[in-house]
Motif scaffolding. Structure first.
Motif, PDB file in Angstrom:
ATOM      1  N   UNK A   1       0.780  -1.382   0.014  1.00 42.48           N
ATOM      2  CA  UNK A   1      -0.227   0.020  -0.064  1.00 42.48           C
ATOM      3  C   UNK A   1       0.982   1.353   0.017  1.00 42.48           C
ATOM      4  N   UNK A   2       0.234   2.110  -0.678  1.00 42.37           N
ATOM      5  CA  UNK A   2       1.258   3.572  -0.534  1.00 42.37           C
ATOM      6  C   UNK A   2       0.816   4.403   0.684  1.00 42.37           C
ATOM      7  N   UNK A   3      -0.330   4.122   1.064  1.00 43.24           N
ATOM      8  CA  UNK A   3      -1.034   4.916   2.271  1.00 43.24           C
ATOM      9  C   UNK A   3      -1.283   4.043   3.418  1.00 43.24           C
TER      10      UNK A   3
ATOM     11  N   UNK B   1      -5.013   3.298   3.926  1.00 42.92           N
ATOM     12  CA  UNK B   1      -5.668   1.922   2.997  1.00 42.92           C
ATOM     13  C   UNK B   1      -5.350   0.962   3.401  1.00 42.92           C
ATOM     14  N   UNK B   2      -4.107   0.598   3.967  1.00 42.58           N
ATOM     15  CA  UNK B   2      -3.918  -0.628   4.770  1.00 42.58           C
ATOM     16  C   UNK B   2      -4.575  -0.873   5.670  1.00 42.58           C
ATOM     17  N   UNK B   3      -5.025   0.215   6.525  1.00 45.43           N
ATOM     18  CA  UNK B   3      -5.815   0.105   7.830  1.00 45.43           C
ATOM     19  C   UNK B   3      -7.337  -0.541   7.493  1.00 45.43           C
ATOM     20  N   UNK B   4      -7.821   0.270   6.328  1.00 46.14           N
ATOM     21  CA  UNK B   4      -9.212   0.196   5.722  1.00 46.14           C
ATOM     22  C   UNK B   4      -9.327  -1.292   5.158  1.00 46.14           C
ATOM     23  N   UNK B   5      -8.461  -1.639   4.360  1.00 47.48           N
ATOM     24  CA  UNK B   5      -8.719  -2.855   3.583  1.00 47.48           C
ATOM     25  C   UNK B   5      -8.446  -4.274   4.286  1.00 47.48           C
TER      26      UNK B   5
END
Lengths: 322, 316
Positions: free
Chosen positions: B52-54, B57-61
């Motif tokens: 992930x770049x951000x 997004x890691x936490x959301x996905x």
């Protein structure tokens, strides 16, 4: 050839090293030795073919001398230097110059007024390894100095009394303060902390924080709670280079140089006491221009060690010269 | 059941954790985030994870059981806050931040949430440090001398005060942590520092401190980043009849019997990760530096760095 007539006051460890060195020179005659313990004076006198004296003042009053070595405990400084000054007698004096600063400052003023030839036993300055360190650091600005004198408590009964010895910082670590001055320049301010010991009033451990006039910084630490000498040395850091000088014994030193090419260690079994004695003698004989550590120079190192000790006792930074 | 872990940051220390985590049974590195996408992808490929770049997004996905925060010192704060809000157990790399305020605020949030945390003071897992502590139990240290004489790491943020907090906060913090474990809390003292004309960035490139511990022990801590390589990094301790020199790799013991060298048997990165994972699973209680505890070390390092910069007293 007429030989230089010298006397030695004190017969302890360092006096023994000077006596051995002096006895090895063809142009020197040790004519008298003194010690407050008569048996020790007599034993040394017998070994070196000299006359024994029960005290240094008696020796200075009765012997015809060209120079005297004052190798007495820190608390015994003062009257002996005064007696030598009264006779215009050049003297070599062991460090520390006294257990405090006042005694040494008085002597320094008198030495300067008399223009007397003197030398102080900061023997590290006479090591080839130290001269090499000076060369390596000559055109660089030292940024950081770290030093440690981690050792056992010496056995002499006066050593553990601060009023008698000045304490470890003044009595032993003074060599590291002297070397720091030589290699990194003068110190502007010193702050310090110390840890009391259960026996004696000399701290078990102390650390002094130094700010040099050049802007360099450093810390020099002392501890006396080990079973034997553990680590005694000074390290200097400048851009791209670290230089460390260590002492395992009076004739056992090491220089460690670390730079981009790697690290190199050089050992030395040079006897710096013989070198400093020879230099002093050569100055007296007109064969050398001057001593490396005359009294006034030794006083500056002593003043720094005393400032480090005072800063720890008083719990506040001390500016040199205050 | 598999323990799913996410990593924020894909730099040097993140790589060490990925390697250590990969050796633990039942652990999956699920995702790795780094603003430098190429770096995230390389490390993610090594771990078999998603890149992930951000970090948001890691936490959301990803569905995660714990999050490793391996970001540069200046990047702490938001990511930990987001993890706390999600109730995610946190492993945070040192230093906790470039300053004290960020870390103090996070510690309060973490405590309020009752979150499991660990901080990467990995020296605490050295078996040699435990041996040192045992040896000192019979003869408490009177003096401690720490040295971190090294080169400047070649990452762009490191030599900037606002990027790393300086060498004292970023590297020497390990020495302060070891000293706290072995000698106890620091009461106060003095610090001073300097900067050479040709030194890297804008940080103090030398710093030295003289400190007084609550136990009565005293010590000095020195760091420099002016050398061409790692020169001397470790903690020397002096106790009655005992000298110890602890580095990240070995312990040298000097006592009445002479000198002996004890090499470490434990990989401290692996040990700290195993301890954290076990705690996440509810199977162990060997997290040695939870956030609140690490904050005490960070507070000391920041106090020394500030005193060195302002020329004076170390105030705690």
């Amino acid at each position: 050839m007429s030989r230089l007539r010298v006397g030695v006051v004190g017969t302890g460890f360092i006096a023994g090293r000077h006596l051995a060195a002096l006895a090895g020179f063809d142009d020197v005659e040790v004519v008298a030795v003194a010690d407050a313990v008569p048996a020790r004076a007599e034993e040394a006198a017998a070994r070196y073919g000299a006359r024994p004296h029960p005290d240094g003042t008696a020796l200075l009053e009765t012997e015809e001398l060209d120079a005297v070595w004052l190798c007495v405990p820190p608390f015994a400084h003062g009257p002996l230097e005064a007696a030598a000054l009264a006779r215009g007698l050049p003297f070599f004096v062991e460090k520390p110059l006294g257990p405090d600063l006042a005694t040494a400052e008085t002597i320094a003023a008198e030495v300067a007024a008399a223009g007397l030839t003197t030398a102080v036993g900061y023997h590290w300055r006479h090591l080839g390894l130290v001269h090499r360190a000076q060369e390596l650091l000559r055109d660089r600005s030292v940024q950081l100095v770290t030093g440690a004198w981690l050792d056992r408590t010496p056995g002499a009964p006066w050593w553990s009394r601060r009023a008698a010895s000045g304490g470890q910082v003044v009595e032993q670590t003074t060599h590291l303060f002297d070397l720091a001055r030589l290699l990194a320049g003068e110190v502007d301010t010193v702050a310090a902390v110390e840890r009391a010991a259960p026996e004696g009033d000399v701290p078990a451990a102390a650390t002094a924080l130094l700010t040099f006039t050049s802007g360099a910084v450093g810390s020099i630490s002392s501890a006396r709670v080990l079973g034997r000498r553990h680590h005694v040395g000074l390290e200097l850091v400048t851009e791209g280079l670290a230089v460390e000088v260590t002492e395992r014994g009076l004739s056992d030193h090491e220089l460690r140089v670390s730079d981009a090419d790697g690290a190199e260690t050089t050992g030395s079994d040079e006897d710096p006491v013989a070198v400093e004695d020879r230099e002093f003698l050569d100055v007296l004989l007109g064969q050398a221009p001057g001593v490396r550590v005359p009294y006034a120079e030794g006083l500056r190192s002593h003043a720094l060690a005393c400032a480090a000790d005072r800063a720890a006792r008083e719990g506040r930074p001390v500016r040199l010269g205050d | 059941m598999t323990t799913r872990i996410g990593l924020v940051g894909a730099g040097f220390i993140a790589g060490r954790h990925v390697d250590a985590l990969s050796s633990i049974d039942g652990v999956t590195v699920a995702g790795i985030a780094d603003p430098r996408a190429d770096r995230a992808e390389v490390l993610a490929a090594r771990a078999g994870a998603a890149a992930y770049a951000h970090w948001a997004d890691l936490l959301d996905v990803e569905r995660l059981d714990a999050l490793y925060v391996c970001v540069p010192p200046h990047a702490h704060g938001e990511v930990e806050t987001a993890a706390v809000e999600r109730g995610l157990p946190l492993f945070v790399e040192k230093p906790l931040a470039t300053d004290l305020a960020t870390a103090e605020a996070l510690a309060d949030r973490i405590d309020a949430a009752g979150l499991l945390t660990a901080v990467g003071y990995h020296w605490r897992y050295l078996d040699t440090l435990e041996l040192a502590r045992d040896l000192l139990a019979g003869a408490p240290a009177r003096m401690v001398l720490g040295a971190w004489l090294d080169r400047a790491p070649r990452v762009d943020w490191w030599a900037r005060q606002d990027g790393s907090g300086g060498q004292t906060v970023e590297q020497a913090t390990h020495l302060f942590d070891v000293a706290r474990v072995l000698v106890g809390e620091v009461e106060g003292g003095w610090a001073t520092g300097s900067r050479s004309p040709d030194g890297p960035g804008d940080i103090l490139d030398v710093c030295t401190a003289a400190l007084r511990f609550e136990s009565g022990a005293v010590g000095s801590f020195s760091n420099s980043c002016l050398l061409p390589r790692a020169h001397r990094i470790g903690v020397e301790l002096v106790a009655p009849g005992l000298g110890l020199w602890l580095t990240e790799h070995r312990l040298v013991v000097t006592d009445a019997d002479g000198e002996r060298v004890v090499d470490r048997d434990v990989d401290p990165f692996e040990a700290e990760d195993r301890a954290f994972v076990a705690a996440v699973r509810g199977e162990g209680h060997d997290v040695r530096a939870p956030y609140r505890e690490a904050l005490r070390t960070h507070r000391l390092a920041v106090a020394v760095a500030q005193a060195a910069a302002d020329g004076g007293t170390v105030q705690l």
